[in-house]
Design a protein around this motif. Structure first.
Motif, PDB file in Angstrom:
ATOM      1  N   ILE A 158       0.846  -1.202   0.000  1.00 28.47           N
ATOM      2  CA  ILE A 158       0.000   0.000   0.000  1.00 28.47           C
ATOM      3  C   ILE A 158       0.878   1.248   0.000  1.00 28.47           C
ATOM      4  CG2 ILE A 158      -1.568   1.373   1.423  1.00 28.47           C
ATOM      5  CD1 ILE A 158      -2.921  -1.213   2.278  1.00 28.47           C
ATOM      6  N   ALA A 159       1.926   1.235   0.820  1.00 30.01           N
ATOM      7  CA  ALA A 159       2.801   2.404   0.914  1.00 30.01           C
ATOM      8  C   ALA A 159       3.506   2.685  -0.404  1.00 30.01           C
ATOM      9  CB  ALA A 159       3.835   2.194   2.028  1.00 30.01           C
ATOM     10  N   VAL A 160       3.985   1.646  -1.072  1.00 36.78           N
ATOM     11  CA  VAL A 160       4.678   1.825  -2.347  1.00 36.78           C
ATOM     12  C   VAL A 160       3.746   2.444  -3.386  1.00 36.78           C
ATOM     13  CG1 VAL A 160       5.737   0.633  -4.304  1.00 36.78           C
ATOM     14  CG2 VAL A 160       6.338  -0.032  -1.990  1.00 36.78           C
ATOM     15  N   VAL A 161       2.569   1.848  -3.540  1.00 32.82           N
ATOM     16  CA  VAL A 161       1.644   2.330  -4.566  1.00 32.82           C
ATOM     17  C   VAL A 161       1.141   3.733  -4.231  1.00 32.82           C
ATOM     18  CG1 VAL A 161      -0.516   1.847  -5.776  1.00 32.82           C
ATOM     19  CG2 VAL A 161       1.004  -0.019  -5.173  1.00 32.82           C
ATOM     20  N   THR A 162       0.956   4.016  -2.954  1.00 30.96           N
ATOM     21  CA  THR A 162       0.514   5.352  -2.556  1.00 30.96           C
ATOM     22  C   THR A 162       1.574   6.393  -2.907  1.00 30.96           C
ATOM     23  OG1 THR A 162      -0.780   4.424  -0.730  1.00 30.96           O
ATOM     24  CG2 THR A 162      -0.315   6.768  -0.640  1.00 30.96           C
ATOM     25  N   LEU A 163       2.845   6.055  -2.751  1.00 34.77           N
ATOM     26  CA  LEU A 163       3.916   6.981  -3.122  1.00 34.77           C
ATOM     27  C   LEU A 163       3.961   7.192  -4.636  1.00 34.77           C
ATOM     28  CD1 LEU A 163       7.062   6.243  -0.918  1.00 34.77           C
ATOM     29  CD2 LEU A 163       5.665   8.300  -0.960  1.00 34.77           C
ATOM     30  N   LEU A 164       3.764   6.133  -5.406  1.00 38.44           N
ATOM     31  CA  LEU A 164       3.779   6.265  -6.860  1.00 38.44           C
ATOM     32  C   LEU A 164       2.707   7.236  -7.324  1.00 38.44           C
ATOM     33  CD1 LEU A 164       4.258   2.550  -8.045  1.00 38.44           C
ATOM     34  CD2 LEU A 164       6.002   4.298  -7.684  1.00 38.44           C
ATOM     35  N   TYR A 165       1.531   7.094  -6.746  1.00 37.03           N
ATOM     36  CA  TYR A 165       0.403   7.942  -7.163  1.00 37.03           C
ATOM     37  C   TYR A 165       0.438   9.305  -6.481  1.00 37.03           C
ATOM     38  CZ  TYR A 165      -4.392   9.585  -7.782  1.00 37.03           C
ATOM     39  OH  TYR A 165      -5.495  10.344  -8.076  1.00 37.03           O
ATOM     40  N   GLY A 166       0.730   9.330  -5.187  1.00 35.71           N
ATOM     41  CA  GLY A 166       0.650  10.579  -4.439  1.00 35.71           C
ATOM     42  C   GLY A 166       1.824  11.518  -4.648  1.00 35.71           C
ATOM     43  N   CYS A 167       2.977  10.969  -5.087  1.00 35.09           N
ATOM     44  CA  CYS A 167       4.166  11.802  -5.283  1.00 35.09           C
ATOM     45  C   CYS A 167       4.672  11.774  -6.721  1.00 35.09           C
ATOM     46  CB  CYS A 167       5.285  11.363  -4.349  1.00 35.09           C
ATOM     47  SG  CYS A 167       4.901  11.543  -2.593  1.00 35.09           S
ATOM     48  N   GLY A 168       4.054  10.974  -7.570  1.00 41.39           N
ATOM     49  CA  GLY A 168       4.476  10.917  -8.964  1.00 41.39           C
ATOM     50  C   GLY A 168       5.847  10.297  -9.145  1.00 41.39           C
ATOM     51  N   LEU A 169       6.198   9.320  -8.317  1.00 42.85           N
ATOM     52  CA  LEU A 169       7.517   8.710  -8.401  1.00 42.85           C
ATOM     53  C   LEU A 169       7.560   7.592  -9.434  1.00 42.85           C
ATOM     54  CD1 LEU A 169       8.574   8.327  -4.652  1.00 42.85           C
ATOM     55  CD2 LEU A 169       8.767  10.323  -6.144  1.00 42.85           C
ATOM     56  N   ARG A 170       8.729   7.402 -10.017  1.00 46.43           N
ATOM     57  CA  ARG A 170       8.989   6.209 -10.802  1.00 46.43           C
ATOM     58  C   ARG A 170       9.184   5.049  -9.824  1.00 46.43           C
ATOM     59  NH1 ARG A 170      12.410  10.272 -12.938  1.00 46.43           N
ATOM     60  NH2 ARG A 170      11.915  10.849 -15.098  1.00 46.43           N
ATOM     61  N   ILE A 171       8.987   3.807 -10.295  1.00 44.21           N
ATOM     62  CA  ILE A 171       9.190   2.652  -9.410  1.00 44.21           C
ATOM     63  C   ILE A 171      10.619   2.667  -8.873  1.00 44.21           C
ATOM     64  CG2 ILE A 171       9.213   0.141  -9.219  1.00 44.21           C
ATOM     65  CD1 ILE A 171       7.229  -0.073 -11.386  1.00 44.21           C
ATOM     66  N   SER A 172      11.586   2.891  -9.773  1.00 45.61           N
ATOM     67  CA  SER A 172      12.987   2.862  -9.359  1.00 45.61           C
ATOM     68  C   SER A 172      13.275   3.907  -8.292  1.00 45.61           C
ATOM     69  CB  SER A 172      13.891   3.090 -10.570  1.00 45.61           C
ATOM     70  OG  SER A 172      13.614   4.337 -11.189  1.00 45.61           O
ATOM     71  N   GLU A 173      12.612   5.059  -8.382  1.00 49.21           N
ATOM     72  CA  GLU A 173      12.830   6.120  -7.399  1.00 49.21           C
ATOM     73  C   GLU A 173      12.272   5.724  -6.037  1.00 49.21           C
ATOM     74  OE1 GLU A 173      12.657   9.823 -10.619  1.00 49.21           O
ATOM     75  OE2 GLU A 173      10.908   9.331  -9.379  1.00 49.21           O
ATOM     76  N   ALA A 174      11.088   5.129  -6.038  1.00 45.26           N
ATOM     77  CA  ALA A 174      10.478   4.717  -4.767  1.00 45.26           C
ATOM     78  C   ALA A 174      11.290   3.609  -4.111  1.00 45.26           C
ATOM     79  CB  ALA A 174       9.040   4.259  -5.003  1.00 45.26           C
ATOM     80  N   LEU A 175      11.743   2.643  -4.900  1.00 48.66           N
ATOM     81  CA  LEU A 175      12.450   1.491  -4.332  1.00 48.66           C
ATOM     82  C   LEU A 175      13.891   1.812  -3.963  1.00 48.66           C
ATOM     83  CD1 LEU A 175      11.093  -1.498  -6.455  1.00 48.66           C
ATOM     84  CD2 LEU A 175      10.143  -0.391  -4.426  1.00 48.66           C
ATOM     85  N   SER A 176      14.416   2.919  -4.462  1.00 43.94           N
ATOM     86  CA  SER A 176      15.784   3.300  -4.100  1.00 43.94           C
ATOM     87  C   SER A 176      15.841   4.135  -2.815  1.00 43.94           C
ATOM     88  CB  SER A 176      16.432   4.087  -5.240  1.00 43.94           C
ATOM     89  OG  SER A 176      15.795   5.337  -5.423  1.00 43.94           O
ATOM     90  N   LEU A 177      14.685   4.492  -2.269  1.00 44.22           N
ATOM     91  CA  LEU A 177      14.659   5.265  -1.027  1.00 44.22           C
ATOM     92  C   LEU A 177      15.247   4.454   0.119  1.00 44.22           C
ATOM     93  CD1 LEU A 177      11.084   6.843  -1.250  1.00 44.22           C
ATOM     94  CD2 LEU A 177      13.276   8.010  -1.630  1.00 44.22           C
TER      95      LEU A 177
END
Length: 316
Positions: A158-177
């Motif tokens: 849920i947190a990953v998908v919420t960041l993708l939609y709520g912050c406009g992140l690429r998958i690679s950007e979210a997973l590199s945090l």
């Protein structure tokens, strides 16, 4: 060049040409940091090209011969690829790999083939993004969370998908945090393509989703460790995010275009529909050009010119 062989037996490229291919790929990986996926695609496309040349010329495609590739040779190769069922987009991608290979040959070996860079690739219609509707995005997030019986895994997804939609992140950007960014504040620093850094605002719902996941995560805190962990503790794999989205969209009856990257499109489009400024959205997405943001958001030319006029009033 000689006429194509009519024997029907494929002719292999010379060992010298293949050795150059491997040397180029090694340089791409070591010096330019090309991903393994990119290297595999480049090897496939250029090796296929070299095999075609050998067969087309009726003899081994040696390294020296690569400097004599003609426009007709390149066009014959592209026509052959299309006859094998490849799309115009796939042929254009392969031509890009071939051009990169020849550019390296010219620089590293002095084997210059002007016809390769002069030949135009097939025309490719741009793929227009298809954002999901706000209600569908919310349904996707909820459905993703219901896929795992393990509470911390469900909270993570849920947190990953919420960041993708709520912050406009690429998958690679979210997973590199890294864990050191949490708890998330009002702004999040993200490193995107080309190493460009940008600040994106964090919605309270996204920060709350990340905190819910962190409270349940079974691994000890470590600021340098990945924020989003796999079940064995390593960095969460992109393939997992893609698969959980695929499962969710099938359950909801959404089209195949409802991908993780579509959530990034949705972020941009929904911001624009709410009155967001295109230049600001460009910065939030980390796009190098406004034209890329235009494609992301489906902005028409008239709206784009309005933005340009506002940014450059002296030009009018």
């Amino acid at each position: 060049m000689t006429a194509p062989t009519s024997s029907g037996t494929a002719t292999a490229p010379s060992g010298g040409a293949l050795a150059l291919l491997e040397e180029w790929l090694a340089q791409l990986g070591a010096v330019r940091g090309a991903s393994q996926k990119t290297l595999i695609a480049y090897r496939r496309d250029v090796a296929t090209y070299l095999r075609f040349l050998a067969d087309h010329w009726g003899g081994p495609a040696g390294s020296a011969a690569l400097a004599r590739v003609s426009t007709s040779d390149i066009r014959a190769w592209m026509a052959h690829e299309r006859s094998r069922g490849l799309s115009a987009r796939s042929v254009a991608r392969a031509l890009s790999a071939v051009r990169s290979f020849h550019a390296w040959l010219a620089e590293a070996r002095g084997l210059i083939a002007p016809a390769v860079t002069a030949t135009r690739g097939p025309r490719v219609k741009p793929r227009l993004p298809r954002p999901v509707a706000p209600d569908a995005a919310k349904a996707l997030i909820a459905t993703v969370g219901a896929q795992s019986l393990e509470p911390w895994v469900a909270a993570r997804d849920i947190a990953v998908v919420t960041l993708l939609y709520g912050c406009g992140l690429r998958i690679s950007e979210a997973l590199s945090l890294r864990q050191g960014v949490a708890p998330l504040g009002d702004m999040l620093k993200v490193r995107g393509k080309g190493g460009r850094e940008r600040l994106v605002p964090v919605l309270p719902v996204a920060a709350a989703a990340v905190e819910s996941y962190r409270r349940l995560m079974p691994f000890p805190p470590d600021p340098s460790a990945p924020l989003f962990r796999g079940v064995r503790g390593g960095e969460l794999n992109q393939r997992h995010v893609q698969q959980m989205m695929a499962n969710a969209r099938m359950q909801l009856g959404l089209p195949p275009t409802a991908t993780p990257h579509a959530l990034r499109h949705s972020f941009a489009t929904h911001l624009l529909e709410a009155g967001g400024d295109l230049r600001t959205i460009q910065e939030l997405l980390g796009h190098a050009t406004l034209a890329t943001t235009q494609v992301y958001t489906g902005v028409d030319q008239a709206r784009l010119m309005e933005v340009y006029a506002a940014a450059h009033p002296k030009a009018h």
